[in-house]
Motif scaffolding. Structure first.
Motif, PDB file in Angstrom:
ATOM      1  N   GLY A 162       0.806  -1.211   0.000  1.00 40.35           N
ATOM      2  CA  GLY A 162       0.000   0.000   0.000  1.00 40.35           C
ATOM      3  C   GLY A 162       0.841   1.264   0.000  1.00 40.35           C
ATOM      4  N   GLY A 163       1.909   1.254   0.807  1.00 40.33           N
ATOM      5  CA  GLY A 163       2.792   2.414   0.860  1.00 40.33           C
ATOM      6  C   GLY A 163       3.500   2.663  -0.459  1.00 40.33           C
ATOM      7  N   GLN A 164       3.924   1.594  -1.119  1.00 40.57           N
ATOM      8  CA  GLN A 164       4.588   1.735  -2.408  1.00 40.57           C
ATOM      9  C   GLN A 164       3.624   2.228  -3.477  1.00 40.57           C
ATOM     10  N   ARG A 165       2.381   1.734  -3.429  1.00 40.59           N
ATOM     11  CA  ARG A 165       1.385   2.206  -4.393  1.00 40.59           C
ATOM     12  C   ARG A 165       1.111   3.699  -4.223  1.00 40.59           C
ATOM     13  N   GLN A 166       1.080   4.157  -2.968  1.00 41.35           N
ATOM     14  CA  GLN A 166       0.862   5.586  -2.760  1.00 41.35           C
ATOM     15  C   GLN A 166       2.047   6.396  -3.279  1.00 41.35           C
ATOM     16  N   ARG A 167       3.243   5.857  -3.179  1.00 39.16           N
ATOM     17  CA  ARG A 167       4.422   6.527  -3.729  1.00 39.16           C
ATOM     18  C   ARG A 167       4.317   6.639  -5.249  1.00 39.16           C
ATOM     19  N   ILE A 168       3.749   5.619  -5.873  1.00 42.36           N
ATOM     20  CA  ILE A 168       3.537   5.664  -7.328  1.00 42.36           C
ATOM     21  C   ILE A 168       2.529   6.761  -7.670  1.00 42.36           C
ATOM     22  N   GLY A 169       1.467   6.849  -6.867  1.00 42.14           N
ATOM     23  CA  GLY A 169       0.475   7.894  -7.080  1.00 42.14           C
ATOM     24  C   GLY A 169       1.072   9.283  -6.911  1.00 42.14           C
ATOM     25  N   ILE A 170       1.974   9.434  -5.964  1.00 43.97           N
ATOM     26  CA  ILE A 170       2.642  10.718  -5.746  1.00 43.97           C
ATOM     27  C   ILE A 170       3.550  11.043  -6.933  1.00 43.97           C
ATOM     28  N   ALA A 171       4.270  10.028  -7.431  1.00 43.46           N
ATOM     29  CA  ALA A 171       5.136  10.230  -8.598  1.00 43.46           C
ATOM     30  C   ALA A 171       4.317  10.668  -9.807  1.00 43.46           C
ATOM     31  N   ARG A 172       3.151  10.068  -9.982  1.00 44.44           N
ATOM     32  CA  ARG A 172       2.277  10.454 -11.098  1.00 44.44           C
ATOM     33  C   ARG A 172       1.839  11.910 -10.963  1.00 44.44           C
ATOM     34  N   ALA A 173       1.506  12.326  -9.730  1.00 45.88           N
ATOM     35  CA  ALA A 173       1.076  13.710  -9.507  1.00 45.88           C
ATOM     36  C   ALA A 173       2.202  14.699  -9.791  1.00 45.88           C
ATOM     37  N   LEU A 174       3.444  14.272  -9.565  1.00 48.60           N
ATOM     38  CA  LEU A 174       4.586  15.155  -9.756  1.00 48.60           C
ATOM     39  C   LEU A 174       5.078  15.202 -11.202  1.00 48.60           C
ATOM     40  N   ALA A 175       4.583  14.297 -12.039  1.00 48.81           N
ATOM     41  CA  ALA A 175       5.133  14.115 -13.392  1.00 48.81           C
ATOM     42  C   ALA A 175       5.118  15.387 -14.223  1.00 48.81           C
ATOM     43  N   VAL A 176       4.071  16.199 -14.103  1.00 45.12           N
ATOM     44  CA  VAL A 176       3.947  17.402 -14.935  1.00 45.12           C
ATOM     45  C   VAL A 176       4.438  18.652 -14.209  1.00 45.12           C
ATOM     46  N   GLU A 177       5.175  18.448 -13.116  1.00 46.66           N
ATOM     47  CA  GLU A 177       5.757  19.532 -12.330  1.00 46.66           C
ATOM     48  C   GLU A 177       4.712  20.567 -11.900  1.00 46.66           C
TER      49      GLU A 177
END
Length: 331
Positions: A162-177
């Motif tokens: 679950g923690g790793q999946r949330q990190r993926i979601g955070i990375a996606r949110a950061l993708a477009v700066e």
């Protein structure tokens, strides 16, 4: 509520979001759930504004209105001084590049049929950022920023915790700066041992990338840790806004005092001596909220005026706003 600074990134004015739950013949006698009802606040550039309250108080709906996942019923939403509350869908692309969201459920928010590379790369495709090799490097860099490895890019969401999946979601949110991120209870679905790690990572990312957060949560102790200022919501209304330190040390509204008194303290001696404020009754229905002050049906200090007149959010101290007839404005 007067602006105390010019350095405001997001401002919400008299926001309302109603959902129709029942309609009569020919659209007559429509009944509405008043999820968000006349909410106003601002968020300065680079700060974290916490939004707290019981489940169903309207805090998540507020966040989704700001990101324009929901169309608003009335009111105004300003981003960098531009009104975005009424912007049409076809014009939202550039706005959504700057405003992103981290969702509560890290599994439901990720497409189970897509690899991590595709999930993080999708915003880059939508906004035409870089060529294929450049996007690959951006994805690897984002994975590194959130504590994952580039080898993880070929895996699917179900292969992670679950923690790793949330990190993926955070990375996606950061993708477009983006410059502003709505964090919708980003740690509530995670194990307690992982929550602090994710919050610390969000703080580090904020410093490194100059981000501004709206942090929605019901864990008041965690909100205190990460937030600069905090707004307290009850039944679609904001009842108190103050700095994190001020709110926890000098709460003014009876509802805020009750919320803070419910925070567990890992010290039996302190717990035994502290006075716990117990709220009686249940939260009224947002379909038919009480007249006047919405909290009056659960407030032991309720007066006649609380039934007759709705309290306004007034400045009772330096940038400490409270909606309560017991308190007088400092102005």
């Amino acid at each position: 509520m007067e602006e105390k600074t010019k350095d405001i990134l997001v401002e919400v004015k008299n926001l309302k979001k109603y959902f129709s739950v029942k309609k009569g013949f020919f659209g007559k006698n429509t009944v509405y759930t008043k999820a968000v009802d006349d909410v106003s606040f601002y968020i300065r550039k680079g700060e974290t504004f916490g939004l707290v309250g019981e489940s169903g108080c309207g805090k998540t709906t507020t966040g989704r209105c700001i990101t324009r996942l929901y169309d608003i019923t009335s009111g105004e939403i300003y981003f960098r001084g531009k009104e975005i509350g009424r912007v049409k869908e076809r014009s939202l692309k550039n706005i959504r590049k700057e405003i992103q969201m981290i969702f509560q459920d890290p599994y439901a928010s990720l497409n189970s049929r897509m690899t991590v590379r595709d999930i993080i790369g999708e915003p880059l495709d939508i906004h035409n950022i870089g060529n294929e090799s450049e996007r690959q490097e951006i994805i690897y860099e984002l994975l590194n920023k959130v504590g994952l490895k580039k080898e993880h890019s070929n895996r699917f969401p179900h292969e992670f915790s679950g923690g790793q999946r949330q990190r993926i979601g955070i990375a996606r949110a950061l993708a477009v700066e983006p410059s502003f991120i709505v964090c919708d209870e980003p740690i509530s679905a995670l194990d307690v041992s992982i929550q602090a790690q994710v919050v610390n990572m969000l703080e580090d990312l904020q410093k490194d990338m100059g981000l501004t957060y709206l942090f929605i949560a019901h864990d008041l102790s965690m909100v205190k840790h990460i937030s600069d200022r905090i707004g307290v919501m009850y039944l679609g209304k904001i009842v108190e806004i103050a700095s994190s330190k001020e709110l926890y040390n000098k709460p003014k509204h009876p509802y805020t005092k009750a919320l803070l008194s419910a925070i567990p303290i890992p010290d039996p001696d302190v717990t035994e001596k502290r006075q716990t404020v117990v709220l009686e009754g249940e939260v009224p229905s947002p379909i038919n909220p009480p007249a006047g002050c919405r909290f009056r049906t659960r407030c032991k200090y309720a007066m006649d005026i609380c039934k007759e007149k709705e309290p306004k959010l007034n400045d009772v101290d330096e940038e400490h706003f409270v909606a309560c007839h017991l308190l007088k404005s400092s102005s």
